[in-house]
Design a protein around this motif. Sequence first.
Motif, mmCIF file in Angstrom:
data_model
loop_
_atom_site.group_PDB
_atom_site.id
_atom_site.type_symbol
_atom_site.label_atom_id
_atom_site.label_comp_id
_atom_site.label_asym_id
_atom_site.label_seq_id
_atom_site.Cartn_x
_atom_site.Cartn_y
_atom_site.Cartn_z
ATOM 1 N N PHE A 36 0.864 -1.191 0.000
ATOM 2 C CA PHE A 36 0.000 0.000 0.000
ATOM 3 C C PHE A 36 0.889 1.227 0.000
ATOM 4 O O PHE A 36 1.707 1.395 0.899
ATOM 5 C CB PHE A 36 -0.895 0.022 1.242
ATOM 6 C CG PHE A 36 -1.954 -1.040 1.219
ATOM 7 C CD1 PHE A 36 -3.194 -0.790 0.652
ATOM 8 C CD2 PHE A 36 -1.710 -2.299 1.754
ATOM 9 C CE1 PHE A 36 -4.171 -1.763 0.626
ATOM 10 C CE2 PHE A 36 -2.681 -3.283 1.716
ATOM 11 C CZ PHE A 36 -3.910 -3.019 1.152
ATOM 12 N N THR A 38 1.075 4.502 0.879
ATOM 13 C CA THR A 38 0.367 5.498 1.691
ATOM 14 C C THR A 38 1.266 6.714 1.923
ATOM 15 O O THR A 38 2.467 6.654 1.697
ATOM 16 C CB THR A 38 -0.007 4.912 3.063
ATOM 17 O OG1 THR A 38 1.196 4.715 3.812
ATOM 18 C CG2 THR A 38 -0.736 3.595 2.930
ATOM 19 N N VAL A 43 3.524 0.425 2.690
ATOM 20 C CA VAL A 43 3.180 -0.621 3.654
ATOM 21 C C VAL A 43 3.370 -1.981 2.987
ATOM 22 O O VAL A 43 2.681 -2.299 2.017
ATOM 23 C CB VAL A 43 1.720 -0.474 4.133
ATOM 24 C CG1 VAL A 43 1.382 -1.558 5.139
ATOM 25 C CG2 VAL A 43 1.479 0.901 4.728
ATOM 26 N N ALA A 45 2.419 -5.129 3.136
ATOM 27 C CA ALA A 45 1.384 -5.878 3.849
ATOM 28 C C ALA A 45 1.503 -7.385 3.605
ATOM 29 O O ALA A 45 1.335 -8.182 4.512
ATOM 30 C CB ALA A 45 0.005 -5.384 3.434
ATOM 31 N N GLU A 64 -1.798 -12.914 14.213
ATOM 32 C CA GLU A 64 -2.341 -11.780 14.944
ATOM 33 C C GLU A 64 -2.985 -10.797 13.991
ATOM 34 O O GLU A 64 -2.720 -10.816 12.789
ATOM 35 C CB GLU A 64 -1.211 -11.039 15.680
ATOM 36 C CG GLU A 64 -0.676 -11.738 16.895
ATOM 37 C CD GLU A 64 0.692 -11.171 17.233
ATOM 38 O OE1 GLU A 64 0.786 -10.434 18.214
ATOM 39 O OE2 GLU A 64 1.663 -11.446 16.514
ATOM 40 N N SER A 65 -3.732 -9.892 14.559
ATOM 41 C CA SER A 65 -4.345 -8.838 13.759
ATOM 42 C C SER A 65 -3.255 -8.004 13.080
ATOM 43 O O SER A 65 -2.225 -7.707 13.677
ATOM 44 C CB SER A 65 -5.178 -7.979 14.705
ATOM 45 O OG SER A 65 -5.613 -6.842 14.039
ATOM 46 N N GLY A 66 -3.452 -7.686 11.832
ATOM 47 C CA GLY A 66 -2.513 -6.837 11.105
ATOM 48 C C GLY A 66 -1.392 -7.592 10.420
ATOM 49 O O GLY A 66 -0.485 -6.976 9.863
ATOM 50 N N CYS A 67 -1.474 -8.940 10.420
ATOM 51 C CA CYS A 67 -0.358 -9.670 9.828
ATOM 52 C C CYS A 67 -0.605 -9.992 8.358
ATOM 53 O O CYS A 67 0.172 -10.699 7.734
ATOM 54 C CB CYS A 67 -0.048 -10.927 10.624
ATOM 55 S SG CYS A 67 -1.330 -12.141 10.506
ATOM 56 N N GLY A 68 -1.670 -9.488 7.787
ATOM 57 C CA GLY A 68 -1.843 -9.599 6.337
ATOM 58 C C GLY A 68 -2.812 -10.669 5.874
ATOM 59 O O GLY A 68 -2.874 -10.978 4.684
ATOM 60 N N LYS A 69 -3.636 -11.216 6.783
ATOM 61 C CA LYS A 69 -4.569 -12.265 6.380
ATOM 62 C C LYS A 69 -5.618 -11.725 5.417
ATOM 63 O O LYS A 69 -5.845 -12.284 4.344
ATOM 64 C CB LYS A 69 -5.249 -12.870 7.628
ATOM 65 C CG LYS A 69 -4.284 -13.349 8.687
ATOM 66 C CD LYS A 69 -4.989 -13.951 9.900
ATOM 67 C CE LYS A 69 -5.862 -12.994 10.675
ATOM 68 N NZ LYS A 69 -5.108 -11.965 11.431
ATOM 69 N N SER A 70 -6.234 -10.616 5.816
ATOM 70 C CA SER A 70 -7.294 -10.062 4.960
ATOM 71 C C SER A 70 -6.737 -9.556 3.639
ATOM 72 O O SER A 70 -7.364 -9.741 2.590
ATOM 73 C CB SER A 70 -8.012 -8.918 5.680
ATOM 74 O OG SER A 70 -8.689 -9.406 6.809
ATOM 75 N N VAL A 71 -5.591 -8.916 3.684
ATOM 76 C CA VAL A 71 -5.022 -8.407 2.442
ATOM 77 C C VAL A 71 -4.685 -9.576 1.507
ATOM 78 O O VAL A 71 -4.862 -9.478 0.287
ATOM 79 C CB VAL A 71 -3.780 -7.523 2.707
ATOM 80 C CG1 VAL A 71 -3.134 -7.097 1.406
ATOM 81 C CG2 VAL A 71 -4.166 -6.296 3.518
ATOM 82 N N ARG A 74 -7.959 -10.559 -0.037
ATOM 83 C CA ARG A 74 -8.409 -9.505 -0.953
ATOM 84 C C ARG A 74 -7.578 -9.523 -2.234
ATOM 85 O O ARG A 74 -8.092 -9.271 -3.323
ATOM 86 C CB ARG A 74 -8.319 -8.132 -0.270
ATOM 87 C CG ARG A 74 -9.561 -7.835 0.565
ATOM 88 C CD ARG A 74 -9.303 -6.834 1.658
ATOM 89 N NE ARG A 74 -8.871 -5.532 1.146
ATOM 90 C CZ ARG A 74 -8.267 -4.605 1.880
ATOM 91 N NH1 ARG A 74 -8.003 -4.851 3.143
ATOM 92 N NH2 ARG A 74 -7.925 -3.460 1.350
ATOM 93 N N LEU A 297 5.362 -2.404 9.228
ATOM 94 C CA LEU A 297 5.391 -2.922 7.855
ATOM 95 C C LEU A 297 5.906 -1.887 6.855
ATOM 96 O O LEU A 297 6.135 -2.194 5.695
ATOM 97 C CB LEU A 297 3.994 -3.393 7.447
ATOM 98 C CG LEU A 297 3.449 -4.555 8.268
ATOM 99 C CD1 LEU A 297 2.048 -4.919 7.827
ATOM 100 C CD2 LEU A 297 4.361 -5.770 8.183
HETATM 101 N N1 LIG Z 1 -6.181 0.242 2.538
HETATM 102 C C1 LIG Z 1 -5.034 0.110 3.227
HETATM 103 N N2 LIG Z 1 -4.142 1.116 3.260
HETATM 104 C C2 LIG Z 1 -2.996 0.993 3.950
HETATM 105 N N3 LIG Z 1 -2.634 -0.079 4.648
HETATM 106 C C3 LIG Z 1 -3.474 -1.114 4.666
HETATM 107 C C4 LIG Z 1 -4.720 -1.073 3.958
HETATM 108 N N4 LIG Z 1 -5.365 -2.245 4.158
HETATM 109 C C5 LIG Z 1 -4.533 -2.977 4.940
HETATM 110 N N5 LIG Z 1 -3.401 -2.311 5.244
HETATM 111 C C6 LIG Z 1 -2.298 -2.770 6.083
HETATM 112 O O1 LIG Z 1 -1.959 -4.061 5.734
HETATM 113 C C7 LIG Z 1 -1.597 -4.794 6.892
HETATM 114 C C8 LIG Z 1 -2.327 -6.104 6.927
HETATM 115 O O2 LIG Z 1 -3.693 -5.863 7.178
HETATM 116 P P1 LIG Z 1 -4.775 -7.036 7.205
HETATM 117 O O3 LIG Z 1 -4.543 -7.962 6.093
HETATM 118 O O4 LIG Z 1 -6.083 -6.380 7.261
HETATM 119 O O5 LIG Z 1 -4.477 -7.737 8.596
HETATM 120 P P2 LIG Z 1 -5.270 -8.955 9.242
HETATM 121 O O6 LIG Z 1 -4.296 -10.064 9.333
HETATM 122 O O7 LIG Z 1 -5.663 -8.485 10.593
HETATM 123 O O8 LIG Z 1 -6.432 -9.298 8.377
HETATM 124 C C9 LIG Z 1 -1.895 -3.917 8.102
HETATM 125 O O9 LIG Z 1 -0.676 -3.406 8.595
HETATM 126 C C10 LIG Z 1 -2.732 -2.821 7.530
HETATM 127 O O10 LIG Z 1 -2.422 -1.629 8.178
#
Ligand SMILES: Nc1ncnc2c1ncn2[C@@H]1O[C@H](COP(=O)(O)OP(=O)(O)O)[C@@H](O)[C@H]1O
Lengths: 345, 337
Positions: A36, A38, A43, A45, A64-71, A74, A297
Amino acid sequence: MSALSAIRRSRNRPARPDTDTSGHRLLEVSGLTTRFDTPDGLVQAVNGVDLHVDRAEIVGVVGESGCGKSVTIRSILGLVRPPGRVVGGTAHFNGVDLLTLRGAELRRLRGKDIGFIAQNPFSALNPVMRIHRQFRNIMAAHDPASAGEVRDRARAALADVGIAGPGRVLDGYAHQLSGGMAQRVVIAMAMLLNPAFVIADEPTTGLDLTVQRQILDLIRGLVREHGRSMLLVTHDLGVVAQYCDRVVVMYAGKVIEHGSVRDVLTAPRHPYTQALIRAIPRPGRPLVHLTGRPPDLVDYPDGCPFRARCPHAFEPCGHTVPEPVTVASGQTYRCHLREDGEVGL
Amino acid sequence: MRVFGYARRRMFFLPLGLLSVIVLAFLLVNALPGNPAGVIAGPAASPAELAGIERRLGLDKPLWERFTDYVGALVRGDFGSSYYTDRPILSEILRFAPATLELVVLSLTIAAVLGVGLGVLGAYYKGRSADRTSRLVVTTFQSIPDFFLALLLIYLCFYLAGWAPAPVGRLGLMDEPPPTVTGALLIDALISGDMRTFRSAVAHSLLPVLTLGIYYSAYFARSTYASLVPALESKQVEFARACGLSERTVLAYAFRQARTPILTYGGILLAALLGGAAIIETIFSWGGFGEWAIDSILQLDIPAVQGFILAAGVGTLLVFTALDILVAVLDPRVRYD
Ligand SMILES: Nc1ncnc2c1ncn2[C@@H]1O[C@H](COP(=O)(O)OP(=O)(O)O)[C@@H](O)[C@H]1O
Ligand SMILES: [Mg+2]
């Protein structure tokens, strides 16, 4: 049921061979890298994620939260929007690399071949549109000729997820439902077009414990019953133990360990996995919380990203990224330490 | 239906609002500095003449008595008469208000179409060149004062290019006004079937409508952008995409989420412009409500100013009530609460 007994029980489940038997492979992600751009910096991710899902298999993704699972998910679904960008890797689904598909091709797969179960149903469902119309839009997007059967199909999908009065739900709005009911509606939408593969991103966050269990049982039932596969994202190893066949452990946007649930949860190799397991609440054992925080990150550390929190860190960890090491059963981890880290369950 | 229940509850507050507007109209005017009798009589008047005028206007009575007289007359439909022209205020309001309504409704329609379009473009292509272009246009529109834009358009479109007629009012000097039916010239011209007059009325409306339309499109663009950007980044839109919906449908989902604040903003602009388009009305000799109000204020024509405040206040009250009901129609979360 405690997480521990779930882990014990998982020992009795036959382990799946982790070798590539290509015909079984449904999803194969390799080298997936997403950043990302920003104002605060780049970032990092997701950093070279490799993972796969075989047919009729449930794979858990933990961390843990923020470790990139959702990204990660996606990225697989092509849902990363600017300022994010998938900068590398492949994601073969049924032999087609999803990352190379263009808009319309990808849209055809989403919802039809790959169902997505969102984290929070109240933010996923449209608050100002009747549920019926949301079902209709999904069907219309994939099969414009199906307009006449929307109501029947939606009713059937809602009945499948255990909703007793589907008609009333269809005529109402999301905010009229309880959390559990709303999540059932989301699941019904994900399963509506009978996808072979389901991705669920922490599908029970925010629900109370008994409802969490019901929802996870429901999802597993719908997946197993139809021979579907699933990628189940969670931060709860207890859920992994109970519902998954294999597990992928992520840390700072990397897969640091993966293997069958039995292997990884009973003989974790990576100190991070070990720490996660120690942090599971268990009767008769003190809770050992994981201290410290995941690395920044933007200013991504050299060497092993877990080094700063690792009790075993030694000289090479500061400058060399550990290569993956595979042990006999197919369990793979990325750590410079070679001997088993004793955790003992 | 729940919407009707909501609407009924909402309308319950109308009489209370009305009373506040009346009190406000009375107090605002009676707290205005300056002595109207002095203005009417002129600087050479003797104290005796002045006292005579004050008596005739009722200004010698105590405040409380003036208020009860005022309310009593209002109830009878008597809004007083102008100190200057002696015409009844109510008929003045009914004469000037339709022109302003025409101007404001047409302008805001243009502003909404243009502004929402610009805002959607910018929000959907956020961070890309379409966004930057849209932002540049919006900033330009907003940074030019509306009276200056009016003069610029007159200079360009009338003086230089000759596309638009001279800013001499609603019609050309030689045009025959249509018989009054609704009071709104464009509609009356259409009803009369006199196409020449109608075309002239449209041509004379062009520049003032364009001026306000362009100027206020910036406000619509900004509120659209501000509410659509988060909507497009919401989990709801992500889920819609994950279900395979087309980008058009996805945008429609996001817009549904964003439309309430846009609509609210439009309502506020509508209410504000009922009396706030005075400068543009004056520049184009529009013969509108705001223009009449400015003249009345400058002449300290108290009954007229009171009538203006009352009418503008009631208009605002009605607009906001309609707005609340409309929002409830569009957003089920409001009406089911
Ligand atoms: N739209 C975005 N812009 C900037 N950073 C992002 C965005 N979406 C996610 N991130 C960063 O990517 C990293 C991974 O996020 P995420 O995949 O949501 O974590 P999780 O494992 O909790 O699902 C986090 O550090 C988050 O801050
Ligand atoms: Mg997440």
